[in-house]
Design an enzyme around this catalytic site. Structure first.
Site: not given
Length: 486
Positions: A89, A91, A125, A175, A251-252, A261
């Site tokens: 998730g 982070g 974070g 982003r 996840d990327n 990323d």
């Protein structure tokens, strides 16, 4: 009073089922200061760049204020990280909304380094200035190269220090993406065992990225096929410019087909398929030469999540998924060959092209030739300046190349023009990137970063001003290590 920034926000992702995200209040920062701002991107998004650079606008870019219509949330997703599945998730990032442009397109606005979330897994974070400047620089360079990518709107320092083995200035990157839907988002839904959630997510992805598929006979199979097509195109473009992503976890990998990323990424200097830069990729899983196979593997994981939607019969669904995945390799090779032909000024295909190109790459590897500059020198008509000059096999290859060009209808000038538009004169050279980041972080001098960004905006210009940035490092790239910056 400062003119309004013209945010036109919605957050369609917030209308998905609750398990897909966590609503959060922003963690305000002490003293936000604008360091980099992307005026052309702001204009393309329908934003007032001048207003965004004023204190009220910078407050939004820092996460201190959420514009009307926005809703801050951290997205949930899972992923295979170096082959090992885990729940993940956002982070250290918040999706604050989706900007709807004047022509009706929708773009995620995400703040990276915005503070702790339920997915931070013990982290603070926050983000350091160096990695955020790096993502801005390289993502915008990728855009200038014509490669699908997330974009960078701004970098803001927070006025706070963070700890990464030493104290570093904190920063937030804004982003911009067509969306942040990932293969890992689908893995998260499937991993919870809720087929309805997978269906909801797939319907959302189709509506967001592939609306034309809604009326197809099997929209979920069509979705899989379209994502495969976009990724085959994306990975081929990475390979053509020598880009090494470094952390190709599931996840990327985006559903939109954008590069995402930029943590441990870098561009290859000396041509070597085994090139690895990331400090954590000790086994070379994500080496330059492995990227197509890894993309194929990741897409197979995406296909697995869609199997229940492809057909009522599971066996039939698996067969359909496998058939679609088998199409990746052919599409990738076709895209890559088409691209490499352009890099060599070739307008048409011939049967022996793959062997012809692989011979050049083998010679480049054997002679430790610089990847980008080899094609640059061929474009300039200066093969004698390449690392292979004097090698008998290279002389043979040059003769074959000349014969190959002579068999096409186009003139030599047309061939050179094709090469100039497909072989960048400059890329984000690792030593130039590090030089610029060190000045910005250690000396608070962002002039080198801004100079480098300006040069990389015109990668195909072949101007005298670019000569310094085309130079290879004095020491070879072996030993150059990148870090994810988390």
């Amino acid at each position: 009073m400062t003119e309004q920034a013209k945010w036109n926000f919605d957050n369609s992702y917030a209308r998905l089922p609750q398990p897909f995200f966590a609503r959060l209040k922003p963690n305000p920062v002490r003293s936000p200061k604008l360091v980099l701002f992307n005026e052309p991107l702001a204009t393309a998004l329908g934003l007032n760049g001048e207003a965004l650079q004023q204190p009220e606008g910078v407050a939004v870019l820092a996460g201190n204020v959420i514009p009307e219509g926005g809703e801050a949330l951290a997205q949930a997703y899972a992923g295979h990280q170096f082959g090992h599945f885990t729940m993940l998730g956002d982070g250290r990032a918040l999706l604050i909304g989706e900007q709807i442009t004047p022509d009706g397109n929708r773009f995620d606005i995400q703040l990276k380094g915005s503070g702790r979330t339920p997915f931070s897994r013990g982290g603070d974070g926050r983000a350091a200035l160096g990695p955020m400047l790096r993502e801005f620089l390289i993502s915008e360079a990728m855009h200038a190269l014509g490669i699908p990518t997330t974009r960078s709107l701004a970098v803001v320092t927070t006025g706070e220090e963070i700890w990464r083995e030493t104290e570093l200035p904190g920063a937030v990157l804004t982003r911009v993406a067509e969306s942040h839907l990932r293969v890992g988002t689908f893995q998260y839904a499937a991993g919870r065992g809720e087929v309805n959630d997978v269906k909801t997510l797939a319907d959302y992805a189709i509506k967001r990225h592939y609306p034309e598929l809604a009326e197809s006979e099997n929209p979920y199979l069509s979705l899989l096929e379209q994502v495969i097509t976009r990724q085959a195109n994306l990975i081929s473009q990475w390979q053509l410019v020598g880009f090494v992503h470094g952390v190709m976890n599931t996840d990327n990998m985006t559903i939109s087909g954008e590069t995402i990323d930029y943590g441990p990424c870098a561009f290859m200097d000396t041509y070597d398929p085994a090139t690895v830069f990331s400090s954590i990729d000790t086994q070379g899983r994500y080496a330059y030469g492995n990227q197509p196979q890894i993309a194929n593997w990741n897409l197979a994981r995406f296909a697995e999540t869609l199997v229940p939607l492809l057909a009522e019969d599971e066996t039939k669904g698996v067969e359909m998924a496998q058939s679609a995945i088998e199409g990746f390799k052919g599409q990738y090779v076709s895209n890559w060959l088409a691209g490499i032909r352009k890099k060599l000024g070739l307008f048409n295909a011939e049967d022996g092209d793959k062997d012809f190109v692989e011979k050049l790459l083998r010679l480049m590897h054997e002679h430790e030739a610089d990847y980008t500059n080899t094609f640059r020198l061929l474009t300039l008509g200066q093969p004698e300046k390449t690392a292979m000059n004097g090698a008998a096999e290279f002389s043979e290859w040059l003769e074959q190349w000349q014969q190959r060009q002579s068999r096409q209808a186009q003139t030599k000038d047309e061939a050179m023009k094709l090469m100039r538009t497909n072989n960048p004169a400059v890329i984000p050279r690792n030593h130039r990137v590090e030089e610029a980041l060190a000045a910005a972080v250690d000396e608070e001098d962002d002039s080198l970063v801004k100079q480098l960004i300006a040069v990389l905006k015109e990668p195909y210009a072949y101007s005298e001003e670019q000569e310094r940035y085309a130079e290879v490092p004095e020491r070879c790239q072996h030993g150059y290590v990148t870090y994810c910056g988390t």
